[in-house]
Design a protein around this motif. Structure first.
Motif, PDB file in Angstrom:
ATOM      1  N   THR A 247       1.037  -1.229   0.281  1.00  0.00           N
ATOM      2  CA  THR A 247       0.354   0.416  -0.083  1.00  0.00           C
ATOM      3  C   THR A 247       0.789   1.185   0.043  1.00  0.00           C
ATOM      4  O   THR A 247       0.200   2.381  -0.854  1.00  0.00           O
ATOM      5  CB  THR A 247      -1.327   0.114   1.269  1.00  0.00           C
ATOM      6  OG1 THR A 247      -0.070  -0.338   2.646  1.00  0.00           O
ATOM      7  CG2 THR A 247      -1.853  -1.493   1.378  1.00  0.00           C
ATOM      8  N   GLU A 248       2.011   1.071   0.620  1.00  0.00           N
ATOM      9  CA  GLU A 248       2.717   1.898   0.785  1.00  0.00           C
ATOM     10  C   GLU A 248       3.622   2.339  -0.707  1.00  0.00           C
ATOM     11  O   GLU A 248       3.361   3.154  -0.926  1.00  0.00           O
ATOM     12  CB  GLU A 248       3.778   1.988   1.795  1.00  0.00           C
ATOM     13  CG  GLU A 248       5.225   3.180   1.443  1.00  0.00           C
ATOM     14  CD  GLU A 248       4.058   4.583   2.206  1.00  0.00           C
ATOM     15  OE1 GLU A 248       4.886   5.789   2.171  1.00  0.00           O
ATOM     16  OE2 GLU A 248       3.287   4.768   2.563  1.00  0.00           O
ATOM     17  N   ARG A 249       3.989   1.441  -1.496  1.00  0.00           N
ATOM     18  CA  ARG A 249       4.132   2.086  -2.838  1.00  0.00           C
ATOM     19  C   ARG A 249       2.811   2.224  -3.395  1.00  0.00           C
ATOM     20  O   ARG A 249       3.645   3.008  -4.335  1.00  0.00           O
ATOM     21  CB  ARG A 249       4.573   0.865  -3.320  1.00  0.00           C
ATOM     22  CG  ARG A 249       5.614   0.052  -4.585  1.00  0.00           C
ATOM     23  CD  ARG A 249       5.868  -1.596  -5.149  1.00  0.00           C
ATOM     24  NE  ARG A 249       6.618  -1.417  -6.372  1.00  0.00           N
ATOM     25  CZ  ARG A 249       6.251  -1.285  -7.201  1.00  0.00           C
ATOM     26  NH1 ARG A 249       4.828  -2.103  -7.468  1.00  0.00           N
ATOM     27  NH2 ARG A 249       6.252  -1.631  -8.626  1.00  0.00           N
ATOM     28  N   ILE A 250       2.364   1.834  -3.483  1.00  0.00           N
ATOM     29  CA  ILE A 250       1.402   2.563  -4.326  1.00  0.00           C
ATOM     30  C   ILE A 250       0.498   4.034  -4.179  1.00  0.00           C
ATOM     31  O   ILE A 250       0.852   4.073  -4.764  1.00  0.00           O
ATOM     32  CB  ILE A 250      -0.493   1.401  -4.146  1.00  0.00           C
ATOM     33  CG1 ILE A 250      -0.162   0.567  -4.676  1.00  0.00           C
ATOM     34  CG2 ILE A 250      -1.874   2.234  -4.701  1.00  0.00           C
ATOM     35  CD1 ILE A 250      -1.189  -0.716  -4.279  1.00  0.00           C
ATOM     36  N   ARG A 251       0.738   4.074  -2.401  1.00  0.00           N
ATOM     37  CA  ARG A 251       0.828   5.580  -2.502  1.00  0.00           C
ATOM     38  C   ARG A 251       1.668   6.115  -4.052  1.00  0.00           C
ATOM     39  O   ARG A 251       1.132   7.736  -3.912  1.00  0.00           O
ATOM     40  CB  ARG A 251       0.214   5.410  -0.731  1.00  0.00           C
ATOM     41  CG  ARG A 251       0.471   6.773  -0.374  1.00  0.00           C
ATOM     42  CD  ARG A 251       1.095   7.465   0.667  1.00  0.00           C
ATOM     43  NE  ARG A 251       1.690   7.009   1.318  1.00  0.00           N
ATOM     44  CZ  ARG A 251       2.733   8.467   1.500  1.00  0.00           C
ATOM     45  NH1 ARG A 251       2.421   9.566   0.535  1.00  0.00           N
ATOM     46  NH2 ARG A 251       4.381   8.078   1.210  1.00  0.00           N
TER      47      ARG A 251
ATOM     48  N   ILE B  51       8.655   3.539  -9.776  1.00  0.00           N
ATOM     49  CA  ILE B  51       7.537   2.287 -10.157  1.00  0.00           C
ATOM     50  C   ILE B  51       8.333   1.702 -11.367  1.00  0.00           C
ATOM     51  O   ILE B  51       7.915   0.023 -10.964  1.00  0.00           O
ATOM     52  CB  ILE B  51       7.128   4.132 -11.757  1.00  0.00           C
ATOM     53  CG1 ILE B  51       6.612   4.752 -10.879  1.00  0.00           C
ATOM     54  CG2 ILE B  51       6.852   2.955 -12.633  1.00  0.00           C
ATOM     55  CD1 ILE B  51       6.086   5.658 -12.154  1.00  0.00           C
ATOM     56  N   LEU B  52       9.476   1.764 -11.155  1.00  0.00           N
ATOM     57  CA  LEU B  52      10.532  -0.012 -12.095  1.00  0.00           C
ATOM     58  C   LEU B  52      11.258  -1.083 -11.378  1.00  0.00           C
ATOM     59  O   LEU B  52      11.626  -1.422 -11.630  1.00  0.00           O
ATOM     60  CB  LEU B  52      11.041   0.970 -13.228  1.00  0.00           C
ATOM     61  CG  LEU B  52      10.960   1.688 -13.832  1.00  0.00           C
ATOM     62  CD1 LEU B  52      11.916   2.637 -15.017  1.00  0.00           C
ATOM     63  CD2 LEU B  52      10.212   0.887 -14.843  1.00  0.00           C
ATOM     64  N   GLN B  53      10.357  -0.126 -10.008  1.00  0.00           N
ATOM     65  CA  GLN B  53      11.551  -1.057  -8.887  1.00  0.00           C
ATOM     66  C   GLN B  53      11.548  -2.711  -9.035  1.00  0.00           C
ATOM     67  O   GLN B  53      11.731  -3.363  -8.580  1.00  0.00           O
ATOM     68  CB  GLN B  53      11.182  -0.558  -7.321  1.00  0.00           C
ATOM     69  CG  GLN B  53      11.909  -0.922  -6.321  1.00  0.00           C
ATOM     70  CD  GLN B  53      10.828  -0.299  -4.840  1.00  0.00           C
ATOM     71  OE1 GLN B  53      10.094  -0.281  -4.733  1.00  0.00           O
ATOM     72  NE2 GLN B  53      12.386  -0.644  -4.302  1.00  0.00           N
TER      73      GLN B  53
ATOM     74  N   ARG C 196      10.369  -4.407 -11.460  1.00  0.00           N
ATOM     75  CA  ARG C 196      10.951  -5.184 -13.064  1.00  0.00           C
ATOM     76  C   ARG C 196      12.702  -5.032 -12.193  1.00  0.00           C
ATOM     77  O   ARG C 196      13.435  -6.241 -12.534  1.00  0.00           O
ATOM     78  CB  ARG C 196      11.387  -3.961 -13.992  1.00  0.00           C
ATOM     79  CG  ARG C 196       9.822  -4.198 -14.713  1.00  0.00           C
ATOM     80  CD  ARG C 196       9.446  -3.621 -16.147  1.00  0.00           C
ATOM     81  NE  ARG C 196       8.645  -3.533 -16.136  1.00  0.00           N
ATOM     82  CZ  ARG C 196       8.039  -2.991 -17.323  1.00  0.00           C
ATOM     83  NH1 ARG C 196       9.442  -2.814 -18.218  1.00  0.00           N
ATOM     84  NH2 ARG C 196       7.182  -3.290 -18.045  1.00  0.00           N
ATOM     85  N   LEU C 197      13.448  -3.827 -11.304  1.00  0.00           N
ATOM     86  CA  LEU C 197      15.074  -4.192 -11.646  1.00  0.00           C
ATOM     87  C   LEU C 197      14.678  -5.101 -10.058  1.00  0.00           C
ATOM     88  O   LEU C 197      15.819  -6.070 -10.343  1.00  0.00           O
ATOM     89  CB  LEU C 197      14.946  -2.590 -10.726  1.00  0.00           C
ATOM     90  CG  LEU C 197      15.213  -1.823 -11.473  1.00  0.00           C
ATOM     91  CD1 LEU C 197      15.686   0.234 -10.782  1.00  0.00           C
ATOM     92  CD2 LEU C 197      16.421  -1.783 -12.401  1.00  0.00           C
ATOM     93  N   LYS C 198      14.135  -5.865  -9.345  1.00  0.00           N
ATOM     94  CA  LYS C 198      13.884  -6.784  -8.462  1.00  0.00           C
ATOM     95  C   LYS C 198      14.336  -7.836  -8.952  1.00  0.00           C
ATOM     96  O   LYS C 198      15.305  -9.015  -8.881  1.00  0.00           O
ATOM     97  CB  LYS C 198      13.414  -6.800  -7.580  1.00  0.00           C
ATOM     98  CG  LYS C 198      13.241  -5.734  -6.041  1.00  0.00           C
ATOM     99  CD  LYS C 198      13.100  -5.514  -5.077  1.00  0.00           C
ATOM    100  CE  LYS C 198      12.879  -4.465  -4.238  1.00  0.00           C
ATOM    101  NZ  LYS C 198      12.023  -4.615  -2.902  1.00  0.00           N
ATOM    102  N   ALA C 199      13.270  -7.634 -10.184  1.00  0.00           N
ATOM    103  CA  ALA C 199      13.398  -9.282 -10.844  1.00  0.00           C
ATOM    104  C   ALA C 199      14.551  -9.588 -12.149  1.00  0.00           C
ATOM    105  O   ALA C 199      14.985 -10.903 -11.786  1.00  0.00           O
ATOM    106  CB  ALA C 199      12.232  -8.805 -11.840  1.00  0.00           C
ATOM    107  N   THR C 200      15.189  -8.835 -11.966  1.00  0.00           N
ATOM    108  CA  THR C 200      16.660  -8.543 -13.067  1.00  0.00           C
ATOM    109  C   THR C 200      17.638  -9.044 -12.632  1.00  0.00           C
ATOM    110  O   THR C 200      18.708  -9.756 -12.561  1.00  0.00           O
ATOM    111  CB  THR C 200      17.238  -7.802 -14.107  1.00  0.00           C
ATOM    112  OG1 THR C 200      16.983  -6.576 -13.801  1.00  0.00           O
ATOM    113  CG2 THR C 200      15.201  -7.606 -15.382  1.00  0.00           C
ATOM    114  N   ALA C 201      17.871  -8.986 -11.076  1.00  0.00           N
ATOM    115  CA  ALA C 201      18.719  -9.251 -10.373  1.00  0.00           C
ATOM    116  C   ALA C 201      19.282 -10.570  -9.460  1.00  0.00           C
ATOM    117  O   ALA C 201      18.719 -10.792  -9.812  1.00  0.00           O
ATOM    118  CB  ALA C 201      18.619  -8.144  -9.081  1.00  0.00           C
TER     119      ALA C 201
END
Length: 50
Positions: free
Chosen positions: A5-9, A41-43, A45-50
């Motif tokens: 919810t914090e990320r969405i906010r 916004i891209l966080q 995706r960055l975690k998925a490729t790490a």
């Protein structure tokens, strides 16, 4: 759930700042805020490729 919810906010606030852009009017902007918004916004995706 709290983290989600914090990320969405933060995303909603970032989109609100972006949508207030008026192309006919030139004004100073904080480039760091723009970079932070993009990274937020891209966080996932960055975690998925790490």
């Amino acid at each position: 759930m709290k983290v989600g919810t914090e990320r969405i906010r933060k995303i909603v606030l970032s989109l609100g700042n972006f949508s207030r852009h008026d192309p006919d009017e030139s004004k100073p902007v904080d480039i760091h805020q723009g970079i932070d918004s993009t990274l937020l916004i891209l966080q996932h995706r960055l975690k998925a490729t790490a």
